[in-house]
Write a protein that holds these residues in place. Structure first.
Motif, PDB file in Angstrom:
ATOM      1  N   ASP A  18       0.858  -1.181   0.000  1.00 27.21           N
ATOM      2  CA  ASP A  18       0.000   0.000   0.000  1.00 27.21           C
ATOM      3  C   ASP A  18       0.895   1.232   0.000  1.00 27.21           C
ATOM      4  O   ASP A  18       1.619   1.475   0.965  1.00 27.21           O
ATOM      5  N   SER A  19       0.861   1.996  -1.088  1.00 24.80           N
ATOM      6  CA  SER A  19       1.682   3.201  -1.202  1.00 24.80           C
ATOM      7  C   SER A  19       0.780   4.366  -1.575  1.00 24.80           C
ATOM      8  O   SER A  19      -0.082   4.240  -2.454  1.00 24.80           O
ATOM      9  N   ARG A  20       1.015   5.480  -0.920  1.00 20.39           N
ATOM     10  CA  ARG A  20       0.198   6.666  -1.171  1.00 20.39           C
ATOM     11  C   ARG A  20       1.104   7.884  -1.286  1.00 20.39           C
ATOM     12  O   ARG A  20       2.135   7.981  -0.622  1.00 20.39           O
ATOM     13  N   ARG A  21       0.693   8.803  -2.138  1.00 21.76           N
ATOM     14  CA  ARG A  21       1.452  10.042  -2.326  1.00 21.76           C
ATOM     15  C   ARG A  21       0.468  11.162  -2.636  1.00 21.76           C
ATOM     16  O   ARG A  21      -0.486  10.960  -3.394  1.00 21.76           O
ATOM     17  N   GLU A  22       0.719  12.333  -2.056  1.00 23.57           N
ATOM     18  CA  GLU A  22      -0.096  13.503  -2.345  1.00 23.57           C
ATOM     19  C   GLU A  22       0.790  14.568  -2.976  1.00 23.57           C
ATOM     20  O   GLU A  22       1.886  14.861  -2.475  1.00 23.57           O
ATOM     21  N   GLY A  26      -4.161  13.116  -5.095  1.00 30.48           N
ATOM     22  CA  GLY A  26      -3.831  11.958  -4.280  1.00 30.48           C
ATOM     23  C   GLY A  26      -3.696  10.716  -5.138  1.00 30.48           C
ATOM     24  O   GLY A  26      -4.544  10.443  -5.997  1.00 30.48           O
ATOM     25  N   ALA A  84      -3.068   6.595  -4.825  1.00 31.45           N
ATOM     26  CA  ALA A  84      -3.033   5.411  -3.953  1.00 31.45           C
ATOM     27  C   ALA A  84      -2.807   4.184  -4.823  1.00 31.45           C
ATOM     28  O   ALA A  84      -3.574   3.927  -5.766  1.00 31.45           O
ATOM     29  N   SER A 102      -2.159  -0.003  -4.694  1.00 35.32           N
ATOM     30  CA  SER A 102      -2.242  -1.213  -3.892  1.00 35.32           C
ATOM     31  C   SER A 102      -1.870  -2.403  -4.749  1.00 35.32           C
ATOM     32  O   SER A 102      -2.372  -2.555  -5.873  1.00 35.32           O
TER      33      SER A 102
END
Length: 737
Positions: A70-74, A146, A148, A150
């Motif tokens: 799970d990687s997220r970046r804004e 955003g 996201a 997965s």
């Protein structure tokens, strides 16, 4: 009777016809305007601005790689604050690899609202998307994207679902395109935050004054500090070459000689001032697309001379169109250039673009006003800034929130980072340097019994780490900042790592929050400043002399980018520096405070790096010649020198052509740097070529390590002594028995 009725009917018809003619009079009046007048009126009413902002404009030059479970970046893309957007869309440019199969999902959101989700199951493919952006005004001054990602690979008993072969690649070409009405942009603070990634600074044509040059380099350094790269735009002058590709001229304006002469393709040399006025009126060529301007008399005269010449051509062709041109000039030029006084900062139109007009004498105060401390108060189209200063710390502690770090909570499933960056010159003062980082954090408990770990990095050096007690309470991490980790620009990063847990696939791994608290800070202490780049950055924080030759003022388009890039890298404060112009480049200058000199000899200085006009480079260490190489070009040297009782930096070009810095210049440990088009090529220390001074003083040196007794030898000796005593006691007991 019939006759009277006929007369009455005819009168009514005539009256009705007269009323119809009166109703049509505005239409006839409008139709009476000449085609040239109508074309100028359309330009007057058109204040629509088109913009495009790319990730590369924000300093993201390399692709962003997202992997793991799970990687997220804004990502924050700047837009004018408080102004509605029209025709806005976001082009998300990305690709993916799916080397290990499983379930891959990409979800995109705008301002926190999910707008796109797709499953990506091919071995590799395109993950790009075009997202519509709503028109609403954003008070924050940015559109928040955003991302996201997965990627889950099912395995027996869920021993590990992470897949290193399943990654998402976000390209720097990802971009936001939009338009807005420039007349709705109402305050200077919003205009500053909405500047594009490469804003243009307009200066006067020809040789600029020392005051304007001083203001331009300060603006450029301040822009570099907020992640933007300034373009220097001298106002067009006669004999300048301009690119006419893509220039769109309304057909009615082609009747004017100045516009007709510009109706070509490729490059063209400007032959008369009216052509300059026509370019300013159209506003489509890069030469006049400025975002900031130095409001000095020389620039104002050049603008007025060009428009006077264009008005003369219109007068000779169509006298009725002069009034329309006068209205355009009053709204698009005079309203912005009519400010009086030396402390003014004004938001105005210059041609077709909104421009921040800054008086040279008000530059330092304007930069303090635009800082995070006071920017929220810049809520007017014109301000008189009598005083604006940044607060200094009195107790040697500087909160990370003041350095741009936003305290708050982030959710961590496996690993997440929190970071802030700051130039050394913004915190070091009065001989103080950062010596300790104090980070206050808190972590919520998770499903795993393994506590999360927080690691602290400065410029990618690990300086501290600690296992957190996950009970939601504040926990402090203190780490000493070694001298070798400091640079002129510093990035402080806190990396949080958790152990994701799933009960034999009966539960889905969940992220749990951690927080960086507002009490986090760095500690400054007075220390002996070294004769290297970090020591100079600390000296430059308070007061600096900048020396440039007169030739730099004659060619601001080529010299200002060098001064801006080097001053920013060296840590020079744009608020606390003085510009000195040397009329004769052969005369030595005598500094009386820390200095940064460009292409000038320094009195009573001994330089370790020698440079000549033929591109020869020599590097010395005491009496030893370390390097002798030639010819070199498109390179420059930057070195620390002593001049009597003062320390400073000297910049010299290698060869005939100076480097054109396409990337930010970064200075690490050392006292000499060789600079090229792509920034710093190499950095070394002529005072310590072997690097032995990096080792702490308490460490043994050379053969002394064998001669100096160590307390570690006492450990086996103590163990042997205990064994002898135990053995002796056993023998004594046997003898007694």
């Amino acid at each position: 009777m019939k006759s009277s009725v006929a007369i009455h009917t005819g009168a009514l018809s005539a009256f009705a016809c007269g009323v119809s003619l009166l109703a049509l009079m505005p239409t006839f009046a409008l139709a009476a305007d000449s085609p040239l007048t109508q074309a100028i009126n359309r330009l007057t009413a058109d204040t629509r601005q088109e913009r495009e902002i790319r990730l590369s404009d924000l300093g993201i030059d390399a692709p962003i790689i997202l992997g793991s479970t799970d990687s997220r970046r804004e990502l924050y893309l700047p837009v004018p604050a408080g102004v509605p957007l029209t025709d806005a869309s976001l082009n998300f440019d990305a690709s993916y690899l799916n080397g290990e199969g499983g379930r891959n999902t990409l979800m995109l959101s705008l301002d926190g609202y999910p707008v796109s989700a797709q499953g990506l199951s091919e071995p590799q493919g395109n993950a790009s998307a075009i997202l519509g952006v709503d028109k609403k005004a954003r008070d924050s001054g940015s559109v928040r994207l955003g991302v996201a990602w997965s990627s889950i690979v099912s395995r027996v008993l869920c021993e590990d679902e992470r897949a290193i072969g399943n990654v998402l690649r976000i390209e720097p070409d990802t971009r936001l395109t939009y338009s807005y009405d420039a007349s709705l942009l109402q305050d200077v603070g919003a205009a500053w935050t909405a500047l594009p990634g490469k804003p243009g600074i307009m200066v006067a044509p020809g040789t600029v004054s020392a005051e304007s040059y001083d203001a331009a380099w300060r603006l450029g350094v301040a822009l570099e500090r907020i992640g933007k790269h300034a373009r220097i735009l001298p106002f067009p002058a006669l004999q300048d070459s301009v690119d006419l590709s893509g220039l769109r001229i309304p057909a009615e304006l082609l009747a004017i000689p100045a516009f007709a002469s510009l109706n070509g393709k490729g490059s063209q040399v400007l032959a008369n001032p009216a052509q300059i006025g026509a370019l300013l009126m159209l506003g489509q060529t890069p030469n006049v697309q400025a975002d900031l301007a130095i409001n000095d008399p020389q620039l104002l005269k050049a603008v007025n001379d060009a428009l006077d010449a264009l008005q003369s051509q219109i007068q000779g062709l169509d006298a009725s169109a002069v009034n329309a041109f006068t209205q355009w000039r009053a709204q698009h030029i005079n309203a912005g250039l009519a400010a009086t006084g030396t402390d003014n900062v004004r938001l105005a139109l210059l041609g077709t673009r909104p421009v921040l007009m800054i008086a040279p004498q008000a530059t330092g105060k304007a930069l303090a006003l635009f800082s995070s401390a006071w920017n929220s108060l810049a809520r007017s189209r014109q301000l008189t800034v009598s005083e604006a200063q940044l607060p200094l710390s009195a107790d040697g502690r500087v909160a990370l929130s003041r350095l741009g770090g936003n305290p708050g909570a982030i959710d961590v499933l496996a690993k997440s980072d929190w970071s802030t960056s700051f130039p050394l010159g913004s915190v070091a003062y009065d001989g103080r340097l950062p010596v300790k980082a104090v980070i206050d954090v808190s972590a919520a408990p998770g499903a795993s019994d393994t506590d999360p770990v927080a690691s602290l990095f400065l410029n990618d050096y690990l300086i501290g780490a600690q296992q957190l007690v996950a009970n939601g309470e504040k926990q402090r991490i203190e780490a000493r900042i070694p001298r070798y980790a400091l640079g002129s620009t510093n990035v402080l990063r806190v990396s949080f790592q958790r152990q994701p847990v799933s009960d034999r696939c009966l539960e889905t791994p969940q992220a749990f929050p951690v927080s960086v608290l507002p009490t986090s800070h760095i500690v400054l202490e007075k220390t002996t400043l070294g004769d290297d780049f970090s020591g100079m950055a600390a000296r430059f924080a308070m007061d600096t002399q900048i020396f440039v030759p007169q030739a730099y003022l004659e060619h601001p388009a080529s010299s200002l980018p060098q001064v801006i890039s080097v001053a920013n890298a060296a840590g020079v404060s744009p608020l606390r520096a003085n510009l000195n112009v040397s009329a004769d480049p052969k005369n030595s200058v005598t500094p009386d405070k820390p200095f940064l000199a460009f292409e000038l000899p320094i009195k009573d200085s001994k330089e370790s790096v020698l440079v000549d006009d033929q591109g020869r480079l020599r590097v010395n260490h005491k009496d030893q010649l370390l390097l002798d190489v030639h010819p070199l070009n498109h390179l420059a040297s930057l070195q620390v020198v002593d001049a009597g009782s003062q320390h400073g930096l000297v910049y010299r070009t290698l060869g005939a052509d100076a480097p054109r810095f396409a990337k930010q210049v970064l200075l690490n440990r050392g006292d000499v740097a060789i600079l090229g088009d792509n920034g710093t090529l190499t950095t070394f220390d002529t005072q310590d070529p072997s690097g032995s001074q990096l080792i702490d003083n308490e460490e043994p040196k050379g053969l002394d390590a064998w001669r100096t007794p160590s307390l570690l030898w006492l450990i086996p000796g103590g163990i042997l002594l205990v064994l002898i005593l135990l053995l002796a006691g056993r023998n004594a007991r046997r003898n007694r028995q």
